[in-house]
Design a protein around this motif. Structure first.
Motif, PDB file in Angstrom:
ATOM      1  N   PRO A  48       0.823  -1.218   0.000  1.00 36.86           N
ATOM      2  CA  PRO A  48       0.000   0.000   0.000  1.00 36.86           C
ATOM      3  C   PRO A  48       0.854   1.263   0.000  1.00 36.86           C
ATOM      4  O   PRO A  48       2.022   1.253   0.398  1.00 36.86           O
ATOM      5  CB  PRO A  48      -0.813  -0.119   1.292  1.00 36.86           C
ATOM      6  N   VAL A  49       0.255   2.357  -0.446  1.00 29.89           N
ATOM      7  CA  VAL A  49       0.869   3.684  -0.438  1.00 29.89           C
ATOM      8  C   VAL A  49       0.452   4.372   0.859  1.00 29.89           C
ATOM      9  O   VAL A  49      -0.742   4.456   1.168  1.00 29.89           O
ATOM     10  CB  VAL A  49       0.416   4.500  -1.662  1.00 29.89           C
ATOM     11  N   GLU A  50       1.423   4.867   1.602  1.00 29.62           N
ATOM     12  CA  GLU A  50       1.157   5.486   2.911  1.00 29.62           C
ATOM     13  C   GLU A  50       1.083   7.001   2.767  1.00 29.62           C
ATOM     14  O   GLU A  50       1.940   7.607   2.110  1.00 29.62           O
ATOM     15  CB  GLU A  50       2.264   5.104   3.894  1.00 29.62           C
ATOM     16  N   VAL A  51       0.089   7.615   3.414  1.00 32.33           N
ATOM     17  CA  VAL A  51      -0.129   9.061   3.317  1.00 32.33           C
ATOM     18  C   VAL A  51      -0.237   9.645   4.716  1.00 32.33           C
ATOM     19  O   VAL A  51      -1.062   9.199   5.522  1.00 32.33           O
ATOM     20  CB  VAL A  51      -1.405   9.379   2.511  1.00 32.33           C
ATOM     21  N   ARG A  52       0.606  10.650   5.001  1.00 31.25           N
ATOM     22  CA  ARG A  52       0.616  11.307   6.306  1.00 31.25           C
ATOM     23  C   ARG A  52       0.765  12.813   6.117  1.00 31.25           C
ATOM     24  O   ARG A  52       0.984  13.280   4.997  1.00 31.25           O
ATOM     25  CB  ARG A  52       1.771  10.762   7.159  1.00 31.25           C
ATOM     26  N   VAL A  53       0.671  13.568   7.197  1.00 24.66           N
ATOM     27  CA  VAL A  53       0.823  15.023   7.145  1.00 24.66           C
ATOM     28  C   VAL A  53       1.659  15.480   8.329  1.00 24.66           C
ATOM     29  O   VAL A  53       1.799  14.775   9.332  1.00 24.66           O
ATOM     30  CB  VAL A  53      -0.539  15.755   7.169  1.00 24.66           C
ATOM     31  N   ALA A  54       2.215  16.708   8.215  1.00 23.80           N
ATOM     32  CA  ALA A  54       2.972  17.305   9.317  1.00 23.80           C
ATOM     33  C   ALA A  54       2.910  18.816   9.192  1.00 23.80           C
ATOM     34  O   ALA A  54       2.709  19.375   8.104  1.00 23.80           O
ATOM     35  CB  ALA A  54       4.424  16.833   9.305  1.00 23.80           C
ATOM     36  N   ALA A  55       3.108  19.481  10.328  1.00 25.07           N
ATOM     37  CA  ALA A  55       3.135  20.938  10.356  1.00 25.07           C
ATOM     38  C   ALA A  55       4.459  21.454   9.805  1.00 25.07           C
ATOM     39  O   ALA A  55       5.491  20.773   9.844  1.00 25.07           O
ATOM     40  CB  ALA A  55       2.946  21.423  11.792  1.00 25.07           C
ATOM     41  N   ALA A  56       4.440  22.687   9.320  1.00 30.70           N
ATOM     42  CA  ALA A  56       5.665  23.352   8.885  1.00 30.70           C
ATOM     43  C   ALA A  56       6.616  23.509  10.069  1.00 30.70           C
ATOM     44  O   ALA A  56       6.194  23.636  11.223  1.00 30.70           O
ATOM     45  CB  ALA A  56       5.328  24.718   8.300  1.00 30.70           C
ATOM     46  N   ASP A  57       7.929  23.501   9.777  1.00 26.24           N
ATOM     47  CA  ASP A  57       8.914  23.767  10.823  1.00 26.24           C
ATOM     48  C   ASP A  57       9.984  24.716  10.284  1.00 26.24           C
ATOM     49  O   ASP A  57       9.897  25.187   9.151  1.00 26.24           O
ATOM     50  CB  ASP A  57       9.516  22.461  11.361  1.00 26.24           C
ATOM     51  N   ASP A  58      10.994  24.994  11.125  1.00 33.22           N
ATOM     52  CA  ASP A  58      12.028  25.959  10.765  1.00 33.22           C
ATOM     53  C   ASP A  58      13.407  25.331  10.664  1.00 33.22           C
ATOM     54  O   ASP A  58      14.422  26.019  10.791  1.00 33.22           O
ATOM     55  CB  ASP A  58      12.052  27.114  11.784  1.00 33.22           C
ATOM     56  N   VAL A  59      13.478  24.029  10.420  1.00 34.76           N
ATOM     57  CA  VAL A  59      14.752  23.313  10.321  1.00 34.76           C
ATOM     58  C   VAL A  59      15.234  23.378   8.870  1.00 34.76           C
ATOM     59  O   VAL A  59      14.498  22.991   7.959  1.00 34.76           O
ATOM     60  CB  VAL A  59      14.589  21.848  10.773  1.00 34.76           C
ATOM     61  N   PRO A  60      16.458  23.871   8.613  1.00 33.12           N
ATOM     62  CA  PRO A  60      16.874  24.127   7.227  1.00 33.12           C
ATOM     63  C   PRO A  60      16.663  22.972   6.254  1.00 33.12           C
ATOM     64  O   PRO A  60      16.148  23.172   5.152  1.00 33.12           O
ATOM     65  CB  PRO A  60      18.364  24.480   7.374  1.00 33.12           C
ATOM     66  N   LEU A  61      17.056  21.744   6.623  1.00 26.44           N
ATOM     67  CA  LEU A  61      16.917  20.613   5.703  1.00 26.44           C
ATOM     68  C   LEU A  61      15.793  19.660   6.083  1.00 26.44           C
ATOM     69  O   LEU A  61      15.745  18.528   5.602  1.00 26.44           O
ATOM     70  CB  LEU A  61      18.237  19.846   5.577  1.00 26.44           C
TER      71      LEU A  61
END
Length: 444
Positions: free
Chosen positions: A337-350
């Protein structure tokens, strides 16, 4: 391994290997620094070994391999929940240590066998529209640089190094200790059930923000999905699955049964589409509540190779629609299966979520398979919307392409050139994705 010896190495999936290594196993920051100094003085390259759970060559050692299994202690947990560990501690051990003391990490990925330093260095994340990846939980770290200097990095000391080293790819130095911000222990109420891909895509943002931690799995060759919605609740509400149900679902169906399906599909590719329909229907709806780390993490006994791209959250429905179309039109038979997730924006350069709310889409093939056109087609689809590949997973991009997707990449490469001007921590993969040490942005 302990002391010094010659060894070989392979990653979990078996697609990355190395031989003829000098393996050293230091214990304690000063011992780590001494090994780095000795290697640098001899003109040798150094790679700190994690758990080998990366699929890319990011952690592939080429000369001196630092085995950190003897450098894996819990050093402190204070009254404010600041937990300091040595870099070789695994996440599953840390979860247990924190739980015993009434603390937890606020978010986790779905695998917990990585070392803390390895998980940080590759940008490990979980899911949750309001939550960042593991790097956002870092408050301080010790970094052994190429000349053996130990930099103690925090908001007060070397804050720029701390900012970059939270997702440092192993390119800035050897992380020796990490201080993470834990939270009071909590439980998750897990609600799992079936859904149709068109319905999820039509209301993607609403679905993925409907509770604290949401993810879903789409089964290629079908329009069927398994959704997982995890809501944060007090520990007093714990009501886990019965032992028999957990064993049946998580070991018999999700591992042994799924492993048999994958093996059959490899032998008879024409069976993959009907087997996908069978797999999609095999896992029924269930609801239970357990300690957070037990819900976040899933056992992965069937080995695979993986590519994952972080795309702007609003672009995820387009990406998945095009991937569905490509699978239907293409010659591939995709058993995972194809896995789909989300995350909040952050301030880490890479960080793959640097500066933007993010959706993660991950594709997989069996460990002994070649991903071929399937991965290439997905990479092109994700690339068209500015997708960023997970640093620990397979991808085909080089430093020129990646510099265009990370606005702060020049900041990172300049720091790398300052901390490791001779390339003590370089390897072939880092040369591809960051360019040679000392090269400017886009000069791969």
């Amino acid at each position: 391994m302990a002391g010094t010896g010659t060894g070989t190495w392979r990653n979990w999936a078996g697609n990355q290997r190395a031989a003829g290594l000098t393996v050293v196993a230091p214990a304690g920051t000063e011992a780590v620094a001494a090994e780095v100094r000795a290697a640098a003085a001899a003109g040798r390259r150094v790679t700190a070994l994690g758990s080998g759970h990366s699929f890319s060559g990011i952690g592939r050692p080429e000369d001196v391999a630092l085995d950190l299994r003897r450098h894996a202690a819990l050093l402190d947990v204070d009254d404010a929940g600041l937990v300091t560990v040595q870099a070789g501690m695994t996440l599953h051990r840390l979860d247990a240590e924190l739980a015993a003391r009434g603390w937890a990490l606020t978010n986790l990925g779905d695998v917990d066998r990585q070392t803390v330093a390895g998980a940080l260095s590759t940008g490990t994340h979980g899911t949750g529209a309001r939550f960042g990846g593991l790097a956002t939980q870092v408050r301080a770290l010790e970094l052994v640089t190429a000349d053996g200097t130990v930099l103690r990095c925090s908001a007060a000391e070397h804050p720029g190094v701390l900012s970059a080293a939270r997702v440092g790819l192993g390119a800035l130095g050897v992380i020796s200790t990490v201080t993470l911000q834990a939270v009071p222990a909590f439980a998750l109420r897990a609600e799992e059930g079936a859904a149709r891909l068109p319905d999820l895509l039509a209301s993607f943002d609403e679905v993925m923000t409907s509770t604290d931690h949401v993810e879903f799995y789409w089964f290629p060759h079908t329009d069927r999905c398994l959704t997982k919605r995890n809501t944060r609740v007090p520990l007093a509400e714990v009501a886990p699955l019965s032992r028999a149900r957990a064993l049946w679902d998580d070991e018999v169906l999700a591992n042994a049964g799924f492993g048999a399906v994958v093996a059959l599909g490899r032998r008879v590719p024409a069976l993959v589409p009907p087997l996908a329909r069978f797999s999609a229907g095999a896992l029924g709806a269930r609801t239970y509540t357990d300690a957070a780390h037990r819900v976040f993490v899933a056992r992965r006994r069937v080995r695979f190779r993986e590519m994952e791209y972080a795309v702007p959250r609003e672009a995820a429905p387009q990406v998945l629609t095009e991937l569905h179309r490509a699978v239907e039109a293409g010659p591939w038979r995709v058993p995972f299966p194809v896995e789909v997730r989300v995350a909040a924006a952050d301030d880490v350069p890479l960080s793959t979520a640097s500066g933007r709310d993010t959706a993660y889409v991950a594709v997989h093939v069996p460990a002994r398979s070649e991903p071929g056109g399937y991965f290439a087609a997905f990479e092109a689809i994700a690339g068209a919307v500015g997708g960023r590949p997970h640093w620990g997973k397979e991808h085909g991009l080089d430093a020129v392409a990646l510099a265009g997707r990370y606005p702060r990449s020049g900041e990172f490469t300049a720091l790398r050139s300052r901390l490791d001007p001779a390339g003590v921590f370089a390897n072939a993969h880092l040369a591809r994705v960051l360019g040679p040490v000392g090269a400017g942005v886009g000069q791969a």
